[in-house]
Scaffold this motif. Structure first.
Motif, mmCIF file in Angstrom:
data_model
loop_
_atom_site.group_PDB
_atom_site.id
_atom_site.type_symbol
_atom_site.label_atom_id
_atom_site.label_comp_id
_atom_site.label_asym_id
_atom_site.label_seq_id
_atom_site.Cartn_x
_atom_site.Cartn_y
_atom_site.Cartn_z
ATOM 1 N N GLU A 1 0.840 -1.207 0.000
ATOM 2 C CA GLU A 1 0.000 0.000 0.000
ATOM 3 C C GLU A 1 0.873 1.254 0.000
ATOM 4 N N SER A 2 2.008 1.216 0.721
ATOM 5 C CA SER A 2 2.925 2.370 0.738
ATOM 6 C C SER A 2 3.519 2.621 -0.648
ATOM 7 N N ILE A 3 3.805 1.521 -1.350
ATOM 8 C CA ILE A 3 4.361 1.660 -2.720
ATOM 9 C C ILE A 3 3.349 2.340 -3.620
ATOM 10 N N PHE A 4 2.071 1.860 -3.583
ATOM 11 C CA PHE A 4 1.055 2.427 -4.485
ATOM 12 C C PHE A 4 0.753 3.885 -4.125
ATOM 13 N N SER A 5 0.731 4.195 -2.855
ATOM 14 C CA SER A 5 0.455 5.583 -2.463
ATOM 15 C C SER A 5 1.608 6.508 -2.869
ATOM 16 N N THR A 6 2.821 5.983 -2.732
ATOM 17 C CA THR A 6 3.986 6.789 -3.158
ATOM 18 C C THR A 6 3.937 7.058 -4.657
ATOM 19 N N ILE A 7 3.569 6.027 -5.444
ATOM 20 C CA ILE A 7 3.452 6.212 -6.909
ATOM 21 C C ILE A 7 2.397 7.264 -7.208
ATOM 22 N N ALA A 8 1.295 7.238 -6.464
ATOM 23 C CA ALA A 8 0.230 8.234 -6.684
ATOM 24 C C ALA A 8 0.744 9.639 -6.383
ATOM 25 N N ARG A 9 1.568 9.784 -5.268
ATOM 26 C CA ARG A 9 2.112 11.110 -4.950
ATOM 27 C C ARG A 9 3.055 11.602 -6.068
ATOM 28 N N VAL A 10 3.869 10.678 -6.611
ATOM 29 C CA VAL A 10 4.789 11.071 -7.689
ATOM 30 C C VAL A 10 4.007 11.533 -8.922
ATOM 31 N N ARG A 11 2.919 10.783 -9.231
ATOM 32 C CA ARG A 11 2.108 11.189 -10.392
ATOM 33 C C ARG A 11 1.475 12.564 -10.165
ATOM 34 N N GLN A 12 1.029 12.796 -8.940
ATOM 35 C CA GLN A 12 0.437 14.096 -8.628
ATOM 36 C C GLN A 12 1.489 15.197 -8.812
ATOM 37 N N SER A 13 2.720 14.920 -8.368
ATOM 38 C CA SER A 13 3.791 15.911 -8.517
ATOM 39 C C SER A 13 4.096 16.162 -9.990
ATOM 40 N N LEU A 14 4.105 15.109 -10.789
ATOM 41 C CA LEU A 14 4.368 15.273 -12.237
ATOM 42 C C LEU A 14 3.261 16.091 -12.882
ATOM 43 N N ASP A 15 2.009 15.858 -12.489
ATOM 44 C CA ASP A 15 0.894 16.646 -13.052
ATOM 45 C C ASP A 15 1.052 18.120 -12.708
ATOM 46 N N VAL A 16 1.502 18.398 -11.468
ATOM 47 C CA VAL A 16 1.685 19.797 -11.071
ATOM 48 C C VAL A 16 2.798 20.437 -11.914
ATOM 49 N N ILE A 17 3.893 19.688 -12.129
ATOM 50 C CA ILE A 17 4.998 20.233 -12.934
ATOM 51 C C ILE A 17 4.532 20.534 -14.351
ATOM 52 N N GLU A 18 3.725 19.624 -14.899
ATOM 53 C CA GLU A 18 3.308 19.765 -16.311
ATOM 54 C C GLU A 18 2.213 20.813 -16.480
ATOM 55 N N LYS A 19 1.230 20.849 -15.565
ATOM 56 C CA LYS A 19 0.063 21.695 -15.780
ATOM 57 C C LYS A 19 -0.053 22.830 -14.772
ATOM 58 N N GLY A 20 0.750 22.802 -13.717
ATOM 59 C CA GLY A 20 0.649 23.838 -12.692
ATOM 60 C C GLY A 20 -0.387 23.486 -11.623
ATOM 61 N N GLY A 21 -0.317 24.197 -10.514
ATOM 62 C CA GLY A 21 -1.286 23.939 -9.443
ATOM 63 C C GLY A 21 -0.656 24.053 -8.066
ATOM 64 N N THR A 22 -1.341 23.405 -7.069
ATOM 65 C CA THR A 22 -0.917 23.483 -5.668
ATOM 66 C C THR A 22 -0.714 22.071 -5.133
ATOM 67 N N ILE A 23 0.304 21.917 -4.306
ATOM 68 C CA ILE A 23 0.587 20.603 -3.727
ATOM 69 C C ILE A 23 1.068 20.808 -2.291
ATOM 70 N N GLU A 24 0.612 19.870 -1.386
ATOM 71 C CA GLU A 24 1.061 19.916 0.011
ATOM 72 C C GLU A 24 2.358 19.144 0.155
ATOM 73 N N TYR A 25 3.320 19.768 0.730
ATOM 74 C CA TYR A 25 4.638 19.171 0.877
ATOM 75 C C TYR A 25 4.891 18.919 2.360
#
Length: 775
Positions: A94-118
């Motif tokens: 579950e930690s692996i899948f959640s980490t992959i989801a966080r990375v994808r969210q970060s990539l979407d922010v880099i590509e399209k812009g937005g806000t992310i909690e760090y």
């Protein structure tokens, strides 16, 4: 306050300082406004660069978060198979899948812009982590899309491998519970192999993430560098604008106080310019050329020099085309309609030539500014009639030289072809002649042999035309009566065939009484007449008339020799102007190929007339064409070259004859003919061999070829033989016409000249006359 006056008496008020101060104030306000605008633009650029730098800084934060997540993802992936507790395995997965989801969210922010909690771990007793919200707005021209695209498929691959890893780990634990050592070892081995193969995927993901981080750092450094450079540039620009504003103000102050002195200086310059203009006018009045100035747009004449005034009167104020147009029409000249375009293309200048009733003018024009900034054209007209006539004469001489060189080149080619053809035709002309001598009168071979012989003679006649074009004629010269030649031609089979070919053409002849005679070749003059009449008939389309006439030319004051004239006229459509200069070139013909002739007819005419010292004139228009040929009249007879055809065959008594020819076939033909005529032939292939043979033995006669490359020619060979045997007799033979070499050899003592291909009768007659000729 006083006033200034210029040379024309116009009053000029003195300069006042109020407008200068007003201009000074305007420039100062303009410079100050420019500084304010520049500073505002600098602040906007600075805000934009700071925003870009802040965005790139946030990008770096997101990149660091991706790198940390990927490290945690890799650690959990390799920890998952180390535990045998299913709950722990599920937590890791579950930690692996959640980490992959966080990375994808970060990539979407880099590509399209937005806000992310760090989430930043602080490792404090009272609080484990601190939440930071990152705002990121992408700018145009991003260059990170490739790394993002490469990272996403690898995340999908890790998800699949995680699922596979969970299955492999569960299978291992299940086999271990069944106490099967061999299967357990195999499961362990399979699990290790899978982990080993999965390691490169994490390496490549880490490389892509590091590339993202590196690019962000580089871009942030670039923005910071650009911001520093722009700030420095704007500060320098502010300093330059401020300095320029101060300098301009100082210059204007100086200008205001020097304005009055400038006006005085300007007045002096105008007076000097007026004096220079008077001097210039006096120079123009001293030139014997038409010089005038006309308005560019209205064509009104504004100025003329004294010569133009004397020639045309006072034409100032009139339109230039009303005075100078050659056809007298009251319309703008075509050249003036395009004058502005010509001036623009040629940097304000133009030159052209004009002809007016046989007088040539060279006209030079230049765009100038007249009074009140009026656009005008300064025109200079120069009489270049003498130069133009000399130029036209030079072009005519060059054209004649070009035509002569071309005719000479074509003649050399034709001569070479004729020489080779004569060697080939020797057998066709000679062997039927020899075979006919051995045939009885009633033999059926007479007809085919005569056909072969006549075909060879016709081919030889064409070669004769080629030689006429190439080297001139090679026939005996005698007293020629044009009237007799015209009468004989009108009664000839050739004229009868021509009349049958053109039944709609009426032929007539008008001969002059007491027509003069001239020295020449009757055979070639007859051929000239035949070619001219044939061309005239072929030029007529449908019905028409061809007229032949002879006359004695009336003596002109500058003429020293009377002329005999031959005219051939037709009423055909005429010859085109572009073809007149080329009609005497060999093979230049407008006839349909194969319909008539070889294309040598008029070339033969031209060469024969030139050889006889005559001239050819052609007059052609839509009503018809007339060829007029003039021969110099004379009662003297020229040197006669052998061209006789005796009726009886003269045979020999075993005399020795040396045949000298570089062509083996020619030697065989000559030897066969000599044997048939009762002589004893001997053959050699070169002049050098002939000299060697003569040095050892004597012969009664030489049959000597004039051209034997690459060794000695006929004349040189005969010179060396005469040095050995001064009384040696010879007959000269060549496929070319009689040349200077032949004349020199005859001067040395050669008896006669025979041109290839020769018949048995011609050879027999020439040998007999040479043998009985006395030195």
């Amino acid at each position: 306050m006083g006033f200034w006056k210029n040379s024309s008496g116009m009053q000029i008020p003195p300069y006042r300082s109020t407008p200068g101060l007003f201009i000074l104030l305007i420039i100062f306000l303009f410079g100050f406004s420019l500084l304010v605008v520049q500073h505002i633009l600098f602040l906007r650029l600075k805000d934009r660069l700071e925003l870009q730098s802040r965005n790139e800084h946030n990008r770096i934060v997101i990149d660091e978060m991706i790198i940390n997540d990927l490290r945690q993802l890799e650690a959990n992936f390799f920890r998952l198979p180390t535990t045998t507790d299913p709950e722990s395995q599920a937590i890791y997965a579950e930690s692996i899948f959640s980490t992959i989801a966080r990375v994808r969210q970060s990539l979407d922010v880099i590509e399209k812009g937005g806000t992310i909690e760090y989430h930043i771990p602080l490792n404090l007793p009272e609080q484990d982590e601190m939440v930071t919200i990152v705002h990121y707005q992408p700018t145009s021209g991003e260059r990170y899309i490739l790394e993002i695209i490469d990272l996403r498929p690898r995340l999908v691959d890790i998800e699949k491998k995680t699922e596979t890893l969970v299955k492999l780990t569960s299978a291992r634990d299940r086999i271990k519970g069944e106490n099967s050592n061999s299967q357990f070892v195999a499961a362990i081995k399979e699990l290790k192999t899978f982990l080993k193969n999965s390691s490169p995927s994490f390496v490549r993901m880490n490389e892509n993430a590091n590339q993202l981080f590196y690019n962000s750092r580089e871009r942030l450094a670039g923005f910071e560098r650009i911001a520093a450079e722009k700030q420095q540039q704007f500060r320098m620009l502010e300093a330059i604008v401020a300095s320029c504003t101060i300098v301009v103000v100082l210059l204007l102050v100086v200008f205001v106080y020097r304005r009055q002195a400038y006006i005085v200086e300007l007045q002096q310059s105008k007076e000097a310019l007026s004096a220079a203009f008077r001097r210039f006018s006096s120079i123009l009045d001293g030139l014997d050329n038409v010089i005038y100035v006309a308005d560019l747009h209205t064509y009104e004449i504004l100025f003329i020099n004294r010569y133009t005034l004397k020639k045309y009167g006072n034409i100032v104020g009139r339109k230039c085309f009303q005075v100078f147009r050659a056809d007298g029409r009251d319309e703008i000249c075509p050249c003036c309609l395009n004058r502005p375009l010509q001036l623009e293309r040629h940097n304000g200048c133009f030159t052209w030539e004009r002809e007016d009733h046989g007088t040539f003018y060279e006209i030079h024009g230049q765009l100038i500014n007249w009074d009140d900034d009026r656009k005008a054209i300064h025109i200079l007209v120069i009489d270049i009639t003498d130069r133009k006539i000399a130029q036209l004469e030079r072009q005519e001489v060059e054209a004649r030289l070009h035509r002569a060189q071309k005719m000479e080149a074509i003649g050399m080619m034709a001569g070479g072809v004729a020489h080779d053809l004569n060697n080939i035709l020797a057998g066709i002309v000679t062997y039927p002649d020899m075979l006919l001598l051995d045939q009885p009168k009633d033999s059926p071979m007479h007809k085919p042999l005569n056909i072969i012989k006549q075909a060879g003679k016709r081919a030889a006649a064409i070669v004769d035309d080629l030689l006429t074009v190439a080297r001139g004629i090679a026939q005996k010269k005698e007293a020629v009566d044009l009237n007799t030649i015209v009468e004989q031609y009108l009664q000839s089979p050739e004229f009868a065939q021509l009349s049958a070919r053109f039944p709609a053409v009426f032929f007539s002849a008008e001969t002059a009484d007491n027509l003069g005679i001239f020295s020449g070749s009757s055979v070639h003059i007859a051929k000239v007449l035949m070619n001219l009449v044939t061309n005239a008939a072929e030029a007529i389309e449908g019905q028409g008339a061809v007229r032949i006439s002879t006359a004695n030319a009336s003596l002109q004051p500058q003429a020293t020799t009377p002329k005999v004239v031959l005219r051939v006229s037709d009423n055909g459509p005429g010859i085109k102007k572009e073809d007149l200069e080329r009609i005497f070139e060999p093979f230049y013909s407008k006839k349909v190929m194969g319909r008539s002739g070889t294309g040598l007819g008029l070339a033969v005419v031209w060469n024969v007339v030139q050889e006889h010292g005559g001239s050819v004139e052609v007059a052609s228009n839509s009503s018809g064409t007339t060829f007029e040929i003039q021969f110099p009249a004379s009662d003297e007879k020229a040197f006669t070259l052998l061209d006789s055809k005796p009726e009886e065959l003269r045979v020999g008594n075993g005399e020795k004859i040396l045949v000298i020819d570089d062509d083996e076939q020619q030697r065989e033909i000559a030897a066969s003919m000599l044997t048939r005529l009762g002589y004893e032939p001997q053959t050699v292939a070169s002049g050098e061999e002939a000299v060697s043979v003569i040095a050892q033995q004597s012969v009664d006669l030489l049959l000597l070829d004039m051209i034997m490359p690459p060794g000695m020619g006929g004349r040189e060979t005969y010179e060396q033989i005469r040095a050995i045997r001064p009384s040696q007799k010879a007959i000269l033979v060549s496929g070319f016409s009689a040349s200077e070499e032949v004349q020199q050899a005859i001067t040395l003592g050669a008896a006669s000249f025979l041109r290839k291909p020769y018949t048995v009768q011609e050879l027999a007659s020439a040998i007999r006359e040479a043998l009985i000729r006395r030195e």
